[in-house]
Each structure stands twice: as C-alpha cells, then as structure tokens.
Design an enzyme around this catalytic site. Structure first.
Site, PDB file in Angstrom:
ATOM      1  N   GLU A  40     -11.435   6.319   2.616  1.00 11.61           N
ATOM      2  CA  GLU A  40     -11.682   6.543   4.040  1.00 11.61           C
ATOM      3  C   GLU A  40     -11.994   7.992   4.396  1.00 11.61           C
ATOM      4  O   GLU A  40     -11.386   8.574   5.295  1.00 11.61           O
ATOM      5  CB  GLU A  40     -10.521   5.994   4.868  1.00 11.61           C
ATOM      6  N   GLU A  64     -10.169  -3.406   1.590  1.00  9.59           N
ATOM      7  CA  GLU A  64      -8.909  -3.543   2.336  1.00  9.59           C
ATOM      8  C   GLU A  64      -9.106  -4.505   3.491  1.00  9.59           C
ATOM      9  O   GLU A  64     -10.087  -4.407   4.234  1.00  9.59           O
ATOM     10  CB  GLU A  64      -8.453  -2.191   2.918  1.00  9.59           C
ATOM     11  N   ASP A 104      -1.703   7.201   5.499  1.00  6.33           N
ATOM     12  CA  ASP A 104      -0.679   6.236   5.902  1.00  6.33           C
ATOM     13  C   ASP A 104       0.294   5.916   4.758  1.00  6.33           C
ATOM     14  O   ASP A 104       0.506   4.760   4.431  1.00  6.33           O
ATOM     15  CB  ASP A 104      -1.413   4.969   6.378  1.00  6.33           C
ATOM     16  N   TYR A 123      -9.941  -3.988   9.340  1.00  7.82           N
ATOM     17  CA  TYR A 123      -8.768  -4.753   9.767  1.00  7.82           C
ATOM     18  C   TYR A 123      -9.080  -5.597  11.001  1.00  7.82           C
ATOM     19  O   TYR A 123      -8.572  -5.339  12.091  1.00  7.82           O
ATOM     20  CB  TYR A 123      -7.602  -3.794  10.000  1.00  7.82           C
TER      21      TYR A 123
END
Ligand code: GCB
Length: 667
Positions: free
Chosen positions: A462, A551, A212, A515
């Site tokens: 990740e 994160e 990303d 998230y």
C-alpha cells in the site's frame, strides 16, 4: 556518528516534520544511487568445519529514559555490565520486549539496552574465525562485544552479522551488549513520526505510524555465535532448471569464499558439490570451475511442487558444498536444502514447472500474545499445520520479511511465499527513504534467493502510489529488484485506486487490496461481488498483467453471532468471504486472475485506536490460533479449488455428515 545524527533527527523532526518533508518531496528529483551489497550471512549450520552456538535465553535489559535517549552511549554503558549502570530486568531473547512487563514498556519510544555473558571455548582460539549473528533486531541495532563496537544495523526483520574473532577472550567469559532503537521517522523503512506532545507531567515523546500492526521491538530472532575456518564459504547462490517434461533437472551453483588462499602460490581453490535426495542417496556431483561455479545434472528428478499440486509437495534435495585448496585440502563444508523448480510468467499466467498456479492463501503477521514478533517454533509449527488444514498453498509475508526458520519450513511443506520487504504505506518519497527501501530489498533477496518457496518479490504494501514522484521512485525500486533476481516476478500490494496508480507499470503481477463491505459500503453484502469483478478487470485493462486480490476481509469478534449478518459477527465475515468467492470464480474464467489472499490468517495486535478492539480482528483464526466460523468455509473453498485445479482429493472430514440425501446404498 550515524547514531548522533539519527538521535538528533528525532528531536528535530518534531510536529512539523510531515509538512516539511511533503514540500521537500515535491521538489525532489530522485537519484539512483548504488546500495551497499550484503555479504555472507549464510544461515548458521553445523558441519565438520563449523560450530554453532545459540545465545538465546534470558538477557539483562534496561530501558533508557525517553527524554534522554543518548544517555547510555554518552555514559558508555557498553563498557561494563549493564547492571553496573543501573537496575536491569530479565528479558527473553528472542521476543519483543513490549508485552513482557506489566508496566508501560509496551509504549516505550527510543533506545533500550540488552546484555549477556557467554563463554568462548579455548578450542575456538585456534585457526578459525568466530561470527556473531542476529536473525533480526527491530528497528536499529548497535552491538558491542567486550566494550568494543562490532556492528550497527538498521531495518528490522533482516539478519546481520560481524566477525568477532579478534574481540573474544578464549577460555574466558565475554559480554555482548546491544542497544536497540525502535524510533520510526519519515526516512526509516517503514516510516513513522515522532512528535512531542504535552501530557500531565509536561511534555512527552509519542511515536505514531499509519501502518496497521503494532510496532513491536527488541531482539526478535535468534542470536548465534558460529565458527568458520579461516578460509571459508561465504556465499552460495543456487538456481535450478527443469527439462520441459520435468524429468531432467539442473542445479546451478555459484560460491564465494572469504579468506586468503592457503599459500601464496595457491590461488586456485575449487568446490566439490554433491547433491543428495531425501533418502540420502547421492544423485549428482561435480567440481566447480575456477570462479567456483558449476552445475549438477539430475536424472528422474523430483521437482519441488506446491502443497496439494502433487502427492509429494516440497521435495528438497541436500546440496553439500565443499571448498578445497588446490592441494585438495578440505577447507570448509556447508550444506543447504535445494528444491528444483522453474517459474515462468506472462501477461496472463504464472506457472510453476510449466503448470499454471492459482494462489489460495493469506496475508499474515508474525504476531502472538506475550512474545509479540519474537520467533516461536511452537507457533510456527502450529501455523503451518493450520495452513495445511485449511488447504492454502501460499501466503504473503505481509508486511516485512519473516523468520529464516519459517522460510525453511515453507520450502519443506510446499507453501509458496510472496516475499515482501518492510516497506508499508510508503509516502513523502525522498532520497534517503529510497536508499533504505532499496537496501531492504537487497538484503531480503540476499537472504532468501535460494528458497524454492519464494515465488515472487513484493516490493511494497500500500504505497501511496498517486503521489508525486511515485513513478520514478517505484521504477528505481523495481529496477533494482529485477537486477538482483531475474528468476522471480515482482508485485506490490496496491490500495490506491487503479485510476490514480503510478506504480503498476513497473510490476510483473498486479496485486490489489480492497475492503468492500468493510471500509467502503460498510455492512453492504450486496455491494461486493460486482465491485471486486469490476476493479480486477480495470487493473487488468490498465496494465495487461495478471491480477491477484491480495487483501479482502472483515473484522470479526470470535463468538459474536448475529443473524442476519451484521458487521463484526462471524456470520458477516463468512458472508463477505462467500461474496468474494463468487467474484473470484467469475474472474478466474477470464484467464488472467491468478489468486486470492484473505486478510488475515490470524487476529493481530495494532496500535491503540477506536477502530480496533484489542487489535485487528480480521483473522480467520484467533490470535490463539483457533478457527472462526469463516475458517471452515474457507477450508471448503480452498480444497474445492485444489480439487478442481490440481486434482487433489478432499480430506475425509471436509464435509460434516448431515443426512443420507438418498445417496447411500442399503447397507
Ligand atoms: C490494509 C493493510 C493491512 C491492514 C488492513 C486492515 O489494507 O494492508 O495492513 O491491516 O488493511 O485490516 O485495515
């Protein structure tokens, strides 16, 4: 040879490549092969025996025809000025080339060419060597000097160099030519896919990737020419120790030289090492053993402390290394900054100089308007000012090694670095990928091993750790990392659910990315705190290791205000943070929860996608490095943590005056 194979592979691994590699990886047994060992590459520094010259500036630039990426090599564009092979445009170095022009250079896939001229002074012809060093070129680079091939390097964000002594014309003009290829395929680090798709004109090449951030490319960091004596200091490795009470210190150094001894009988070079404090006072000195290693003892040491953990954070000494011939002739001098500190870790804590550390920081990107991932000193200094303003003590170099200059800055300012290699979203594990992944860590550790700011290695972001082969793959990657540096713990930022993860057991510290209220249960602020606590507890239970939330966050459009909080608004980001803070405070009491890292420090560019409005907007700062509302909240949290844990004081402007609240005496 490698070039041809690589370029051919771009064409071969077209649309079907994903499926092919998936099948391949299932059947594959990963073998542990040696990785090439980096040499040299000390940061270029002037001394009485060395000169450094920058080749930064405006270079000439040509993009290849996407459909004909090997044309320049076949037509030997490197054998003459690029301008003789076709029109060139000016291109700044260092900078990504993508956002410089007004046309679609941004999305160019494949090779581009740079060249420039430079003078080599006559004085360099005598009794020395000349090196050409690139701080980073993304992704793959081929370099020629005066038409002669000098070096090839793969993997962006890492330095490479070659000796050019024999290729230069002294007292005359020379030419350096660089071909850079940004193509990412399933065996590059990071991975990507090249596909051929129909467009309005026929067929076109398309680069895609799962990570990303925008795949910026070009000569990203400074290019230097530097000289060394014929026999010179090629490597310096430094480790440090402190006594239990942090009063006595020890600097252990080990030097490698390159070159022949001065005469046949003279194979007994030695090193004189001298350590100076901040004021330039000599505090220790010594002579090496025959292997060019030695140690220096320092009394009343000023240890290296993280920002806000001590009134004088980031204390650095200067180590002066002098290489001598056995007849005492001084051959070479190199100086580097050294911070004295110890790291230790257990299944519950991480300690610096014997004191537990709680990380409060960010995931970041090297990213800015116009220059993309190009080194920019103004931006770097601004970023460090913001880090200190907000009270952070750490960041992760998500998702690749950052500039050497920023590592030096982190040393000086006491900012702890979780140093990440360029592996992001690794999948379809295969032998070639493993080799490059390990090599990226080898190069990273070689480059950054002497930085006191580097307190942890992150071996991936990740990775798809539920996949077949993930366990053997990460065991090999972790083993290599540990074999190269035993003084720092290993982590990886994992997003695979803890139930399916196969990599955590090879790490020292578990970092997880999640998230809540964004990618899962979007908008549900009431579904954050408990989930964060539960997940952190589950990771700790599974692996019995310290845990960091590496994160969390929410995309936020600066200036969008919606009350009650609604996704994308400044109110929402602030609320998401507050719900996480609550979870972190519950977790901190458990003893093994050691850090919180917001995603992200600043807004950054991504590939085009309907989930991204001009890029990823999870920044606490905008891309122009101005605070969003969340920055003010985070600042209060980080300073509150620093006061509670490290006894530091609040900045005067932390709390805005609201009302007397009956606390002031009659004035
Ligand atoms: C992640 C990635 C990061 C992304 C972020 C996001 O998990 O590690 O690279 O930018 O999520 O905002 O989606």
């Amino acid at each position: 040879m490698g070039l041809w194979r690589f370029l051919k592979s771009i064409w071969l691994f077209s649309f079907v490549s994903g499926l092919f590699l998936l099948h391949f990886s299932i059947a594959l047994i990963l073998i542990n092969k040696e990785v090439p060992q980096s040499r040299g590459m000390l940061y270029p520094r002037e001394s009485e025996t060395r000169e450094v010259r920058s080749l930064d500036g405006i270079w000439n630039f040509v993009r290849s025809d996407q459909a004909n990426p090997t044309q320049g090599v076949r037509e030997e564009w490197y054998s003459k000025d690029l301008s003789k092979s076709g029109p060139t445009i000016p291109m700044p170095v260092p900078a990504s080339y993508n956002d410089i022009t007004t046309d679609n250079l941004r999305d160019h896939v494949g090779t581009v060419w740079y060249d420039r001229k430079f003078f080599a002074p006559r004085s360099w012809a005598v009794d020395q060597r000349v090196w050409l060093r690139f701080g980073s070129v993304h992704y793959e680079a081929y370099v020629w000097v005066n038409g002669q091939k000098v070096v090839k390097h793969e993997i962006g964000h890492l330095p490479f160099e070659a000796e050019v002594t024999h290729l230069l014309k002294y007292g005359a003009e020379n030419r350096v030519t660089v071909m850079c290829d940004n193509a990412l395929i399933q065996t590059t680090v990071p991975q990507g896919r090249i596909t051929e798709l129909p467009n309005d004109e026929g067929m076109t090449i398309v680069q895609s990737y799962t990570f990303d951030f925008f795949n910026y490319a070009g000569i990203h960091r400074s290019v230097h020419l530097y000289t060394t004596p014929k026999t010179f200091i090629e490597e310096v490795v430094v480790t440090t120790n402190l006594s239990k009470d942090n009063v006595g210190g020890e600097v252990l150094y080990s030097v490698k030289f390159n070159g022949s001894a001065i005469n046949e009988a003279d194979n007994a070079l030695y090193v004189r090492a001298q350590l100076y404090d901040r004021e330039g006072k000599l505090v220790a000195n010594g002579t090496s053993d025959a292997q060019l290693s030695g140690s220096l003892q320092v009394d009343n040491v000023n240890p290296w402390w993280p920002y806000l953990m001590h009134p004088e954070p980031g204390y650095l000494y200067q180590l002066e290394v002098k290489l001598h011939a056995s007849n005492d002739e001084l051959l070479d001098v190199y100086r580097l900054k050294v911070g004295l500190r110890t790291l230790s870790w257990s299944n519950a804590t991480f300690q610096i100089n014997g004191r537990p550390v709680y990380f409060r920081g960010f995931g970041r990107h090297e990213d800015a308007d116009v220059r993309g991932k190009g080194l920019d000193n103004a931006l770097m200094v601004r970023d460090f000012n913001l880090l200190k303003w907000i009270g952070a003590n750490a960041y992760r170099t998500s998702h690749y090694p950052y500039s050497e200059e920023s590592m030096q800055f982190a040393d000086e300012h006491g900012i702890m670095i979780v140093d990440e290699c360029p592996s992001v979203d690794a999948e379809n594990y295969n032998q070639e990928l493993l080799g490059k992944h390990k090599s990226s860590l080898e190069q990273l550790i070689h480059r950054d091993r002497n930085h006191p700011s580097v307190v942890m290695w992150s071996i991936a972001n990740e990775p798809r750790t539920r996949e077949m082969n993930a366990d053997s793959y990460f065991q090999l990657v972790a083993n290599l990392t540990r074999s190269l540096d035993k003084t720092r713990p290993i982590t990886a930022a994992i997003a695979t659910p803890w139930t399916d993860d196969k990599a955590g057991r090879f790490l020292d510290i578990i970092s997880f990315n999640r998230y809540n209220a964004w990618y899962s249960n979007t908008g549900r602020l009431d579904m954050v705190t408990k989930k964060v606590v539960e997940e952190a507890v589950a990771w700790n239970k599974k692996y019995n290791k310290p845990v960091i939330m590496a994160e969390y966050g929410a995309d936020t459009l600066e200036g969008l205000h919606l009350q009650p909080a609604y996704v994308w608004s400044e109110e929402f980001q602030t609320e998401v943070f507050a719900r996480h803070f609550k979870a972190f405070d519950i977790l901190r009491k458990k003893g093994w929860f050691i850090g919180e890292f917001v995603w992200n420090f600043a807004d950054f560019k991504t590939a085009q996608s309907y989930t991204r409005v001009g890029g990823n907007k999870k920044g606490v700062f905008t891309r122009a490095r101005q605070p969003k509302a969340s920055a003010h909240l985070l600042r209060k949290r980080y300073f509150a943590l620093a006061r509670e844990l490290d006894d530091s004081s609040f900045p005067e402007d932390l709390f805005t005056y609201i009302a007397d609240m009956g606390k002031t005496e009659n004035a």
